[in-house]
Design a protein around this motif. Structure first.
Motif, PDB file in Angstrom:
ATOM      1  N   CYS A 108      23.868  82.073 -11.059  1.00 45.25           N
ATOM      2  CA  CYS A 108      24.368  80.848 -11.685  1.00 45.25           C
ATOM      3  C   CYS A 108      23.562  79.648 -11.190  1.00 45.25           C
ATOM      4  CB  CYS A 108      25.851  80.663 -11.367  1.00 45.25           C
ATOM      5  SG  CYS A 108      26.223  80.573  -9.601  1.00 45.25           S
ATOM      6  N   THR A 109      23.844  78.493 -11.750  1.00 46.87           N
ATOM      7  CA  THR A 109      23.206  77.267 -11.308  1.00 46.87           C
ATOM      8  C   THR A 109      23.612  76.970  -9.864  1.00 46.87           C
ATOM      9  OG1 THR A 109      23.241  76.397 -13.567  1.00 46.87           O
ATOM     10  CG2 THR A 109      22.945  74.803 -11.784  1.00 46.87           C
TER      11      THR A 109
ATOM     12  N   ARG B 193      18.306  73.020 -13.699  1.00 43.37           N
ATOM     13  CA  ARG B 193      19.341  72.187 -14.294  1.00 43.37           C
ATOM     14  C   ARG B 193      18.959  71.756 -15.703  1.00 43.37           C
ATOM     15  NH1 ARG B 193      24.206  69.994 -12.223  1.00 43.37           N
ATOM     16  NH2 ARG B 193      25.336  69.449 -14.103  1.00 43.37           N
ATOM     17  N   VAL B 194      19.815  72.126 -16.646  1.00 43.87           N
ATOM     18  CA  VAL B 194      19.768  71.605 -18.011  1.00 43.87           C
ATOM     19  C   VAL B 194      20.913  70.613 -18.117  1.00 43.87           C
ATOM     20  CG1 VAL B 194      20.061  72.179 -20.455  1.00 43.87           C
ATOM     21  CG2 VAL B 194      18.758  73.726 -18.957  1.00 43.87           C
ATOM     22  N   ILE B 195      20.670  69.467 -18.736  1.00 44.71           N
ATOM     23  CA  ILE B 195      21.731  68.452 -18.827  1.00 44.71           C
ATOM     24  C   ILE B 195      22.333  68.442 -20.229  1.00 44.71           C
ATOM     25  CG2 ILE B 195      20.832  67.071 -16.943  1.00 44.71           C
ATOM     26  CD1 ILE B 195      19.539  65.225 -18.935  1.00 44.71           C
ATOM     27  N   SER B 196      23.299  67.562 -20.439  1.00 41.01           N
ATOM     28  CA  SER B 196      24.171  67.646 -21.613  1.00 41.01           C
ATOM     29  C   SER B 196      23.488  67.344 -22.941  1.00 41.01           C
ATOM     30  CB  SER B 196      25.369  66.705 -21.440  1.00 41.01           C
ATOM     31  OG  SER B 196      24.941  65.373 -21.300  1.00 41.01           O
ATOM     32  N   ASP B 197      22.241  66.868 -22.918  1.00 41.24           N
ATOM     33  CA  ASP B 197      21.535  66.700 -24.191  1.00 41.24           C
ATOM     34  C   ASP B 197      20.592  67.872 -24.466  1.00 41.24           C
ATOM     35  OD1 ASP B 197      19.522  66.262 -22.378  1.00 41.24           O
ATOM     36  OD2 ASP B 197      19.025  64.239 -23.075  1.00 41.24           O
ATOM     37  N   GLY B 198      20.624  68.894 -23.587  1.00 40.18           N
ATOM     38  CA  GLY B 198      19.795  70.075 -23.763  1.00 40.18           C
ATOM     39  C   GLY B 198      18.429  69.981 -23.110  1.00 40.18           C
ATOM     40  N   SER B 199      18.104  68.846 -22.533  1.00 38.98           N
ATOM     41  CA  SER B 199      16.792  68.715 -21.889  1.00 38.98           C
ATOM     42  C   SER B 199      16.833  69.295 -20.480  1.00 38.98           C
ATOM     43  CB  SER B 199      16.374  67.245 -21.844  1.00 38.98           C
ATOM     44  OG  SER B 199      17.278  66.484 -21.056  1.00 38.98           O
TER      45      SER B 199
ATOM     46  N   PHE C 255      24.287  79.746 -16.623  1.00 33.12           N
ATOM     47  CA  PHE C 255      23.804  78.461 -16.142  1.00 33.12           C
ATOM     48  C   PHE C 255      24.529  77.321 -16.864  1.00 33.12           C
ATOM     49  CE2 PHE C 255      19.402  80.504 -15.241  1.00 33.12           C
ATOM     50  CZ  PHE C 255      19.868  80.990 -14.028  1.00 33.12           C
ATOM     51  N   VAL C 256      24.566  76.167 -16.209  1.00 35.35           N
ATOM     52  CA  VAL C 256      25.195  74.985 -16.790  1.00 35.35           C
ATOM     53  C   VAL C 256      24.417  74.525 -18.033  1.00 35.35           C
ATOM     54  CG1 VAL C 256      25.782  72.564 -16.376  1.00 35.35           C
ATOM     55  CG2 VAL C 256      26.149  74.265 -14.571  1.00 35.35           C
ATOM     56  N   TRP C 257      25.147  74.219 -19.094  1.00 36.19           N
ATOM     57  CA  TRP C 257      24.603  73.734 -20.361  1.00 36.19           C
ATOM     58  C   TRP C 257      23.579  74.689 -20.982  1.00 36.19           C
ATOM     59  CZ3 TRP C 257      27.250  70.568 -23.075  1.00 36.19           C
ATOM     60  CH2 TRP C 257      28.015  69.566 -22.464  1.00 36.19           C
TER      61      TRP C 257
ATOM     62  N   LEU D  81      23.039  74.779 -24.840  1.00 34.56           N
ATOM     63  CA  LEU D  81      22.204  73.821 -25.552  1.00 34.56           C
ATOM     64  C   LEU D  81      20.719  74.093 -25.350  1.00 34.56           C
ATOM     65  CD1 LEU D  81      24.076  70.431 -25.007  1.00 34.56           C
ATOM     66  CD2 LEU D  81      24.193  72.023 -26.935  1.00 34.56           C
ATOM     67  N   ASN D  82      20.381  74.853 -24.333  1.00 33.03           N
ATOM     68  CA  ASN D  82      18.993  75.228 -24.084  1.00 33.03           C
ATOM     69  C   ASN D  82      19.018  76.545 -23.316  1.00 33.03           C
ATOM     70  OD1 ASN D  82      16.336  75.574 -23.213  1.00 33.03           O
ATOM     71  ND2 ASN D  82      15.992  73.375 -22.953  1.00 33.03           N
ATOM     72  N   THR D  83      18.671  77.624 -23.986  1.00 28.50           N
ATOM     73  CA  THR D  83      18.783  78.971 -23.394  1.00 28.50           C
ATOM     74  C   THR D  83      17.547  79.399 -22.614  1.00 28.50           C
ATOM     75  OG1 THR D  83      17.921  80.035 -25.398  1.00 28.50           O
ATOM     76  CG2 THR D  83      20.312  79.681 -25.288  1.00 28.50           C
TER      77      THR D  83
END
Length: 692
Positions: A92-93, A135-141, A170-172, A175-177
């Motif tokens: 996990c993250t 870490r991927v953040i809530s906009d997928g970046s 992983f977190v988010w 939105l980005n796999t």
């Protein structure tokens, strides 16, 4: 060659049920074998031998003449209950290793303010939860690129510790796999024999804790399901099965074995999930689509509610203390079965269950070494069950041993054995009534608006008492009630759920286009899956739903919509559907407030041919089926009433029996209490009604 039969197998805690349906005539035959928890495939072998002997053929000839062989199993559920899943590792993250233990800071309902309520047993021990710097953040970046060496370190640890199944979450990641996909590549490279669950593939929806918990539960059950499916598939291939075995999922549909091993979390409620489909089927000849189906077996009591032909699906719930995100038929389960054990608590009060004698050793009256008083023993003492035995005499009962067991309760309570038995009967009924209230009254439904459908071998002895307590005046009880879930399997379709996340407001420019594109993408995968399974396009149907909420709300609700194309012109229909659903659930809506989508889901159905509906043709009066009288007890006094006993196999269409009475079918016994009347319908079900 056109196949003659369809076979449904439902493995319960005490019995494994087998239903063989003739595809042309609709004739249905029911068989039972004792479940073998230590080797579930043995019960299947035993049952197929029973069927083959009855038909005068070999098991191989039987299976070869079936178009579908369908299996509902409790293997996954039992593994979760007993914590006997695979040795699991979690990647996990970094910093989120404890999310499955923190559980969003939430305790299950009913225990929220209980400081002594124990923590749930973790399916992955702390030292096998390895954090990865990424870490991927809530906009997928991508804020922090993934450190691949962290993943390799985790694999080295897992290899040293004998981990056989791995979950990645992983977190988010929804939105980005990219990071999860690369981590999965590394695990497959270093641990080629491990079973792998990727969170964004299994449950591609927002809510990190739910996604991680679902992935962990899936990984934990995967080795168990792989071994079970492998053994069952191999056995049926050896017998010459022409089609792959289908397995019943907790979402209410069928799947092939590979899908069940990849998505093992869908096997958790495999058995009882077919009950709503069967309940609707037996209710149709009577024009009833508001149905509460109750299934009392040897170990548990399962309840499902269907309103206007639609059965509720649960998502994002705590099941056996583990958060599960994928859709599951809403089943209320409690420890109230024929094997439920009676006991006296510290206050000197009589209790029943949830402990069960199961099938090994079983109730005392089975004579297999059991000595504790069970519900079945109480029913035998009360005169409800034939002392000569169940299953047409194939399972003999020992009334003396039943009385000895119930006497363990009667003596310390200072009452007669008969009164203690009726006390057990009343208490187990009260437990079941409370469960029925949870799926009806507590969800805003009036149970008097529903018909009660009986399933399970033990239900028929209790069902008039349950209906009386609930104020329900109509019961439908099929002759094959004790195998109704197995029957539900043979009339069900293949069903897969495909999901995606789409966090956006409906008034955002381009929202309709993005939602429609996501639906098309996941449906394209689902349709391809079913076509590869042999379904032509004309046999494939699609249902769509969205998880939506008002902007600012914490929780969303699921809204079913049609399969129309979503455009700027039709987006208003989506909003209207949400407002209507919100008002239905919470009694109000806010049409002036902005609405946002959280997740989307498509349900892809592969429609299968259904066997012809069964029809009874013989006529016969109740008098011709009367086989004698038996002393039976119907109140707290313990006083017996001379009660007529009827042979159900000799009853014809239209035969009517007024209570008190007992009707003995081969696999179930119907207790018709005073003020109730039972009439046999041509569909093969008894219609029980109560005097106004």
């Amino acid at each position: 060659m056109e196949h003659a039969y369809r076979l449904g197998i439902d493995a319960g805690g005490t019995f494994t049920d087998f239903v063989v349906a003739s595809r042309k005539s609709g004739d249905v035959k029911l068989f039972k074998a004792l479940s073998t928890p230590s080797d579930p495939t043995k019960a299947i072998r035993d049952g197929l031998k029973l069927i083959a002997d009855d038909f005068g053929i070999t098991p191989a000839e039987l299976v070869a003449d079936c178009d579908l062989c369908i299996n509902g199993t409790t293997v996954g559920l039992n593994a979760l209950i007993t914590h006997r899943g695979g040795r699991t590792g979690l990647i996990c993250t970094a910093g989120h290793e404890d999310s499955i233990e923190i559980r969003n800071g939430h305790k299950e309902d009913g225990y929220r303010y209980d400081p002594e309520y124990p923590a749930a047993t973790m399916l992955v021990p702390r030292y096998l939860r390895k954090g990865v710097r990424e870490r991927v953040i809530s906009d997928g970046s991508i804020r922090v690129p993934m450190n691949e060496e962290d993943v390799r370190d985790a694999c080295r640890l897992f290899l040293r510790e004998g981990v056989e199944t791995v979950a990645i979450s992983f977190v988010w990641s929804v939105l980005n796999t990219e990071h999860e996909r690369r981590a999965a590549e590394i695990v497959r490279e270093m641990m080629p024999d491990a079973i792998l669950t990727v969170g964004s593939e299994l449950y591609p929806q927002i809510r990190e804790y739910t996604r991680t918990s679902t992935a962990v539960t899936n990984a934990y059950l995967a080795p168990v399901m792989r071994r079970y499916v492998g053994a069952v598939d191999s056995y049926f291939r050896e017998l010459g099965a022409k089609q792959p075995v289908r397995y019943f999922q907790s979402n209410g549909g069928l799947a092939i074995g590979q899908a069940m091993t990849d998505r093992s979390v869908y096997a958790i409620n495999s058995g009882p999930a077919s009950a709503p489909q069967a309940g609707l089927y037996v209710g149709k000849p009577f024009g009833r689509d508001n149905v509460i189906t109750v299934d009392m077996g040897g170990t548990s009591f399962d309840i499902t509610l269907t309103r206007n032909g639609q059965t509720n699906l649960n998502k994002n719930i705590d099941f056996l203390r583990y958060r599960i995100g994928v859709p599951m038929i809403q089943v209320e389960t409690l420890g109230a079965g024929g094997g439920s054990i009676g006991w006296i608590d510290s206050l000197g009060l009589l209790q029943v269950g949830p402990q069960s004698a199961g099938s090994e050793p079983g109730p005392a009256c089975y004579g297999n070494g059991g000595s504790e008083p069970t519900t079945t023993d109480a029913n035998l003492v009360l005169g409800y069950l034939n002392p000569e035995g169940l299953l047409g005499g194939k399972l003999p009962l020992d009334k003396a041993k039943a009385r000895q067991a119930v006497a363990k309760l009667a003596e310390p309570l200072g009452i007669s054995v008969e009164q203690a038995a009726y006390g057990m009967f009343t208490i187990v009924n009260s437990n079941m009534v409370n469960g029925i209230r949870r799926v009806s009254v507590e969800r805003g439904y009036d149970p008097r608006d529903f018909v009660l459908v009986g399933a399970g071998g033990a239900t028929a002895a209790h069902i008039t008492a349950l209906a009386r307590e609930m104020g329900i005046d109509t019961i439908i009880l099929p002759k094959l009630a004790s195998g109704l879930c197995a029957f539900g399997q043979v009339i069900s379709d293949v069903k897969y759920n495909y999901m995606a996340t789409a966090p956006l407001r409906l008034d955002t420019p381009g929202a309709s286009e993005r939602i429609d594109r996501l639906f098309e993408e996941i449906e394209e995968r689902g349709v391809a899956h079913l076509k590869a399974d042999g379904f032509p396009g004309t046999r494939i149907d699609i249902g769509r739903s969205l998880d939506m909420r008002y902007v600012g709300q914490v929780h969303e609700c699921t809204v079913d919509i049609g399969t129309f194309r979503i455009t700027d012109e039709t987006i208003g229909r989506v909003k209207d559907a949400f407002h209507a659903r919100h008002e239905e659930l919470y009694t109000y809506c806010e049409r002036h407030s902005a609405v946002e989508v959280v997740n989307i889901e498509s349900t892809i159905y592969g429609r299968i041919d259904k066997p012809a509906p069964p029809r009874l043709t013989g006529q016969g009066s109740a008098e011709l089926a009367l086989k004698g009288r038996r002393e039976a007890i119907f109140d707290t006094s313990g006083s017996a009433t001379s009660t007529p006993v009827y042979d159900g196999s000799k009853l014809g269409v239209g035969a009517t029996i007024a209570g008190p009475a007992i009707i003995e079918e081969v696999t179930t016994t119907i207790v018709v209490e005073p003020d109730w009347t039972a009439a046999l319908h041509e569909s093969g079900s008894y219609l029980l009604t109560r005097k106004g």
